[in-house]
Write a protein that holds these residues in place. Structure first.
Motif, PDB file in Angstrom:
ATOM      1  N   ALA A  28       0.826  -1.215   0.000  1.00 37.39           N
ATOM      2  CA  ALA A  28       0.000   0.000   0.000  1.00 37.39           C
ATOM      3  C   ALA A  28       0.862   1.268   0.000  1.00 37.39           C
ATOM      4  O   ALA A  28       0.565   2.241   0.688  1.00 37.39           O
ATOM      5  CB  ALA A  28      -0.946   0.009   1.198  1.00 37.39           C
ATOM      6  N   ILE A  29       1.944   1.244  -0.776  1.00 34.18           N
ATOM      7  CA  ILE A  29       2.839   2.402  -0.793  1.00 34.18           C
ATOM      8  C   ILE A  29       2.308   3.533  -1.676  1.00 34.18           C
ATOM      9  O   ILE A  29       2.780   4.663  -1.576  1.00 34.18           O
ATOM     10  CB  ILE A  29       4.250   2.017  -1.276  1.00 34.18           C
ATOM     11  N   LEU A  30       1.331   3.218  -2.538  1.00 28.85           N
ATOM     12  CA  LEU A  30       0.738   4.225  -3.406  1.00 28.85           C
ATOM     13  C   LEU A  30      -0.773   4.201  -3.258  1.00 28.85           C
ATOM     14  O   LEU A  30      -1.366   3.154  -2.953  1.00 28.85           O
ATOM     15  CB  LEU A  30       1.107   3.969  -4.875  1.00 28.85           C
ATOM     16  N   THR A  31      -1.386   5.354  -3.478  1.00 22.50           N
ATOM     17  CA  THR A  31      -2.847   5.456  -3.366  1.00 22.50           C
ATOM     18  C   THR A  31      -3.404   6.136  -4.614  1.00 22.50           C
ATOM     19  O   THR A  31      -3.781   7.312  -4.588  1.00 22.50           O
ATOM     20  CB  THR A  31      -3.252   6.253  -2.117  1.00 22.50           C
ATOM     21  N   PRO A  32      -3.451   5.410  -5.725  1.00 23.34           N
ATOM     22  CA  PRO A  32      -3.910   6.032  -6.973  1.00 23.34           C
ATOM     23  C   PRO A  32      -5.412   6.275  -6.978  1.00 23.34           C
ATOM     24  O   PRO A  32      -6.186   5.579  -6.301  1.00 23.34           O
ATOM     25  CB  PRO A  32      -3.531   4.996  -8.031  1.00 23.34           C
ATOM     26  N   ASP A  33      -5.800   7.280  -7.740  1.00 23.43           N
ATOM     27  CA  ASP A  33      -7.210   7.418  -8.086  1.00 23.43           C
ATOM     28  C   ASP A  33      -7.498   6.467  -9.226  1.00 23.43           C
ATOM     29  O   ASP A  33      -6.600   6.081  -9.975  1.00 23.43           O
ATOM     30  CB  ASP A  33      -7.517   8.854  -8.518  1.00 23.43           C
ATOM     31  N   ARG A  34      -8.762   6.096  -9.359  1.00 21.89           N
ATOM     32  CA  ARG A  34      -9.130   5.189 -10.446  1.00 21.89           C
ATOM     33  C   ARG A  34     -10.307   5.761 -11.225  1.00 21.89           C
ATOM     34  O   ARG A  34     -11.235   6.324 -10.645  1.00 21.89           O
ATOM     35  CB  ARG A  34      -9.487   3.798  -9.909  1.00 21.89           C
ATOM     36  N   SER A  35     -10.234   5.607 -12.522  1.00 19.78           N
ATOM     37  CA  SER A  35     -11.319   6.068 -13.379  1.00 19.78           C
ATOM     38  C   SER A  35     -12.468   5.061 -13.348  1.00 19.78           C
ATOM     39  O   SER A  35     -12.367   3.990 -12.736  1.00 19.78           O
ATOM     40  CB  SER A  35     -10.811   6.245 -14.811  1.00 19.78           C
ATOM     41  N   ASP A  36     -13.539   5.394 -14.035  1.00 22.38           N
ATOM     42  CA  ASP A  36     -14.680   4.478 -14.110  1.00 22.38           C
ATOM     43  C   ASP A  36     -14.297   3.163 -14.775  1.00 22.38           C
ATOM     44  O   ASP A  36     -14.930   2.133 -14.534  1.00 22.38           O
ATOM     45  CB  ASP A  36     -15.825   5.130 -14.900  1.00 22.38           C
ATOM     46  N   THR A  37     -13.249   3.219 -15.606  1.00 24.73           N
ATOM     47  CA  THR A  37     -12.785   1.997 -16.274  1.00 24.73           C
ATOM     48  C   THR A  37     -11.584   1.379 -15.547  1.00 24.73           C
ATOM     49  O   THR A  37     -10.858   0.581 -16.118  1.00 24.73           O
ATOM     50  CB  THR A  37     -12.411   2.294 -17.735  1.00 24.73           C
ATOM     51  N   ASN A  38     -11.368   1.804 -14.298  1.00 20.48           N
ATOM     52  CA  ASN A  38     -10.348   1.232 -13.411  1.00 20.48           C
ATOM     53  C   ASN A  38      -8.910   1.535 -13.845  1.00 20.48           C
ATOM     54  O   ASN A  38      -7.985   0.782 -13.559  1.00 20.48           O
ATOM     55  CB  ASN A  38     -10.517  -0.292 -13.293  1.00 20.48           C
ATOM     56  N   ILE A  39      -8.705   2.648 -14.537  1.00 21.42           N
ATOM     57  CA  ILE A  39      -7.359   3.077 -14.925  1.00 21.42           C
ATOM     58  C   ILE A  39      -6.768   3.920 -13.805  1.00 21.42           C
ATOM     59  O   ILE A  39      -7.390   4.870 -13.330  1.00 21.42           O
ATOM     60  CB  ILE A  39      -7.388   3.878 -16.244  1.00 21.42           C
ATOM     61  N   ARG A  40      -5.550   3.573 -13.377  1.00 21.73           N
ATOM     62  CA  ARG A  40      -4.900   4.279 -12.279  1.00 21.73           C
ATOM     63  C   ARG A  40      -4.375   5.645 -12.731  1.00 21.73           C
ATOM     64  O   ARG A  40      -3.874   5.785 -13.839  1.00 21.73           O
ATOM     65  CB  ARG A  40      -3.705   3.474 -11.747  1.00 21.73           C
ATOM     66  N   SER A  41      -4.447   6.618 -11.827  1.00 26.23           N
ATOM     67  CA  SER A  41      -3.763   7.907 -12.023  1.00 26.23           C
ATOM     68  C   SER A  41      -3.177   8.335 -10.685  1.00 26.23           C
ATOM     69  O   SER A  41      -3.731   8.039  -9.628  1.00 26.23           O
ATOM     70  CB  SER A  41      -4.720   8.965 -12.561  1.00 26.23           C
ATOM     71  N   TYR A  42      -2.028   9.009 -10.751  1.00 25.64           N
ATOM     72  CA  TYR A  42      -1.256   9.327  -9.557  1.00 25.64           C
ATOM     73  C   TYR A  42      -0.984  10.820  -9.484  1.00 25.64           C
ATOM     74  O   TYR A  42      -0.938  11.519 -10.498  1.00 25.64           O
ATOM     75  CB  TYR A  42       0.071   8.560  -9.572  1.00 25.64           C
ATOM     76  N   GLY A  43      -0.776  11.313  -8.251  1.00 27.43           N
ATOM     77  CA  GLY A  43      -0.497  12.726  -8.036  1.00 27.43           C
ATOM     78  C   GLY A  43       0.972  12.981  -7.738  1.00 27.43           C
ATOM     79  O   GLY A  43       1.801  12.068  -7.744  1.00 27.43           O
ATOM     80  N   ASP A  44       1.281  14.246  -7.448  1.00 26.21           N
ATOM     81  CA  ASP A  44       2.660  14.649  -7.170  1.00 26.21           C
ATOM     82  C   ASP A  44       3.258  13.879  -5.994  1.00 26.21           C
ATOM     83  O   ASP A  44       4.428  13.491  -6.021  1.00 26.21           O
ATOM     84  CB  ASP A  44       2.726  16.145  -6.863  1.00 26.21           C
ATOM     85  N   GLU A  45       2.473  13.673  -4.945  1.00 27.37           N
ATOM     86  CA  GLU A  45       2.991  12.965  -3.769  1.00 27.37           C
ATOM     87  C   GLU A  45       3.350  11.522  -4.096  1.00 27.37           C
ATOM     88  O   GLU A  45       4.343  10.985  -3.586  1.00 27.37           O
ATOM     89  CB  GLU A  45       1.976  13.026  -2.615  1.00 27.37           C
TER      90      GLU A  45
END
Length: 291
Positions: A28-45
């Motif tokens: 659990a080192i990263l906490t990506p957001d996920r789109s409606d189609t379950n595609i990960r996206s990440y922020g600056d942190e």
């Protein structure tokens, strides 16, 4: 805040996307957001954390140990390493984080320490240029915001201007005369400034005409200065189909000068070079030519 894909994280950190996904699930080192189609996206942190993890792993830390560190502890360990060990990949990581944080103090410390250790030219060639190349792709895809890109390139620009100002004003009589410019509409100045530094360092005289110069003004300046060499960087302007005509126009307008060209639009492209024109593929080629 910028948004990154998992491929962006892979490219910047050198850690495979598959590995990042495993670490995300296991630690659990990263906490990506996920789109409606379950595609990960990440922020600056997330990006900063991955860069820090990459650096610690390169220095023998185990991922199971790293996962237990808080963000502050992780940053502290990275600072300890970057201050005691100067190798190029570590410094590139540190520069990337200073860009994301808009930290001028951190940038100054990294650059000044490396200049003291390696010298200005080596710092530019082995740290700054790979760093700019690394963020270039992210800039084109919109993963790095204009504020971050402008912040870091302006700091690098300031360093180059200070370094140029620090060179001796006297030029030996046998030094060649160079004229440096960017085509009209071209504003990517870092490579042109570094070329200015390299040429001046090797006992040549430089007239620096800077960004976005109209062709008729180049003709006017050439008639007054009569340079031995004309140097330019073609990165985004002219556009692809206009590059060859522009190269031909330069060669025809200035037959008594050697024309040296570099940049994305000419290096590795199928450009036909007239007799007085040469493509400079690498910075080392310019160093040899200017020596």
């Amino acid at each position: 805040m910028s948004t990154y894909s998992i491929r962006d994280l892979e490219q910047l950190s050198g850690i495979k996307a598959h590995t990042l996904r495993i670490w995300e699930q296991r630690y659990a080192i990263l906490t990506p957001d996920r789109s409606d189609t379950n595609i990960r996206s990440y922020g600056d942190e997330d990006l900063k954390r991955v860069l820090n993890i990459s650096l610690l792993k390169d220095h023998g830390y185990k991922i199971s140990e790293i996962a237990k560190l808080s963000s502050e502890e992780l940053s502290n360990e990275v600072v300890k390493i970057s201050e005691r060990q100067l190798n190029y990949p570590d410094q590139i990581h540190a520069l990337t984080i200073s860009m994301l944080d808009l930290s001028e103090d951190r940038f100054e410390k990294i650059i000044n320490t490396n200049i003291s250790q390696f010298g200005f030219e080596n710092t530019m060639i082995n740290i700054v240029y790979p760093f700019l190349s690394r963020i270039g792709t992210l800039w084109l895809t919109g993963s790095v915001g204009p504020a971050q890109e402008h912040f870091i390139t302006n700091l690098i620009r300031q360093k180059l201007i200070v370094a140029i100002d620090g060179l001796s004003a006297t030029t030996p009589s046998n030094g060649k005369k160079y004229m440096l410019f960017l085509p009209e509409g071209e504003f990517h100045e870092i490579s042109l400034l570094f070329a200015h530094y390299i040429i001046r360092c090797r006992a040549n005289k430089v007239i620096y005409l800077g960004q976005s110069l109209p062709f008729n003004e180049l003709v006017f300046a050439h008639s007054l200065y009569k340079p031995d060499c004309i140097f330019s960087v073609i990165t985004s302007v002219p556009s692809n189909h206009e590059v060859q005509p522009y190269v031909d126009r330069l060669a025809k307008a200035f037959p008594d000068s050697q024309i040296l060209l570099t940049g994305y639009q000419v290096v590795g492209q199928d450009i036909e070079t007239p007799e007085n024109t040469r493509i400079v593929n690498q910075i080392n080629d310019l160093m040899r030519l200017a020596s």
